[in-house]
Design an enzyme around this catalytic site. Sequence first.
Site, PDB file in Angstrom:
ATOM      1  CE  LYS A 201       3.866  -4.451  -2.014  1.00 44.97           C
ATOM      2  NZ  LYS A 201       3.062  -4.678  -0.537  1.00 44.97           N
ATOM      3  N   GLY A 378      -6.061   5.987  -6.220  1.00 43.50           N
ATOM      4  CA  GLY A 378      -6.595   4.606  -6.067  1.00 43.50           C
ATOM      5  C   GLY A 378      -8.281   4.804  -6.790  1.00 43.50           C
TER       6      GLY A 378
END
Length: 397
Positions: A201, A378
């Site tokens: 994404k 992350g």
Amino acid sequence: MLKTIDSLGDLAGKKVLVRSDLNVPLDGTTITDDGRVRASVPTIQKLLDAGAAVIVTAHLGRPAGTPEARYSLAPAAARLSELLGKPVTLADDLVGDSAAATVAALQPGDVAMLENVRFDARETSKVDADREALASELAAFADAFVSDGFGVVHRKQASVYDVAKLLPSAAGLLVQKEVESLGKAVSDPERPYAVVLGGSKVSDKLGVIANLLTKADRLLIGGGMVFTFLKAKGYEVGKSLLEEDQLDTVRSYLETAEQTGVEIVLPTDIVAATAFAADADAVVLGADQIPADRIGLDIGPESSSLFASKIADAKTIVWNGPMGVFEFPAFAGGTKAVAQAMIDSDGFSVVGGGDSAAAVRLLGFDESAFGHISTGGGASLELLEGKVLPGLEVLED
């Protein structure tokens, strides 16, 4: 400047709480990729060599604040024991009777592990007092704290952030290496500076792209996110992954790149299949020729060569996100090409954790051939965004 283990002074006879990242993928109780367990060993060994007793705390998976057998750290404790060549006693709980008894029995040179820290809802609570209460119970077990779970330093969690405020604390060897390596790429990159972004994404990497448009020389875009870029250029993308709500944002990125002189490299061909499946019928098509009934699952061979050429002369290369569905051999070509080009390059190469690191191992590449392979997807992304990470800030002098 991060405080180091040496700043903690003489640790002989002391108990040290270590926050590791042991969030490994499992097939039942079998670890399928032990990279994070292996990465935790140097810090633990350094503390043992200093005469300390080590208490490891970590998470695995996303339990909902209560114990779940499938998320037990037992497989990680067993693998860590093998790697250290000594027993690693796993407590049955986190801060209960078993944990207290296990910690009390520790002698210098011993290692114990507390059960999954996310079995306690206070670990991830948004309420400061809840996290602080758990942190105080964890801190009561130890004389010092070492933060070595880079994959969680972007989270304000009890075992990452709050406990560091209660004990003499320092960064572990892994966290130090991560910060130095990613910092070298982010703050003072040798140029040309190329960044390869993939994954599913665009929305996962909005902040990274925005930040890199002011820092990188080249952005190479692949993976599922590329189809939003191709659609923004007016191409048909068929059944490929597409984020319609990000099209305007992507158009603005393309315009900004043109204005700032940053080169955005998009694939010229795509491996397009009839379905998302390992054995789906697949053909190579121009990036502007994907029919309505096909789904793009990898960048094509021409694009693989193009991307490799853009990596070849770069002096700093950061890669975050695979180029295709690398778990399926038919759609691993682009990811393999990027990894090989980074190995062949003379530049400093950083693999930004998560799926990229998993791909390196799954596809059989020599990890030592890269400048650095991050353990935190992350956290590495947020560093690339230029964010302040709470779990690092709390360890600074």
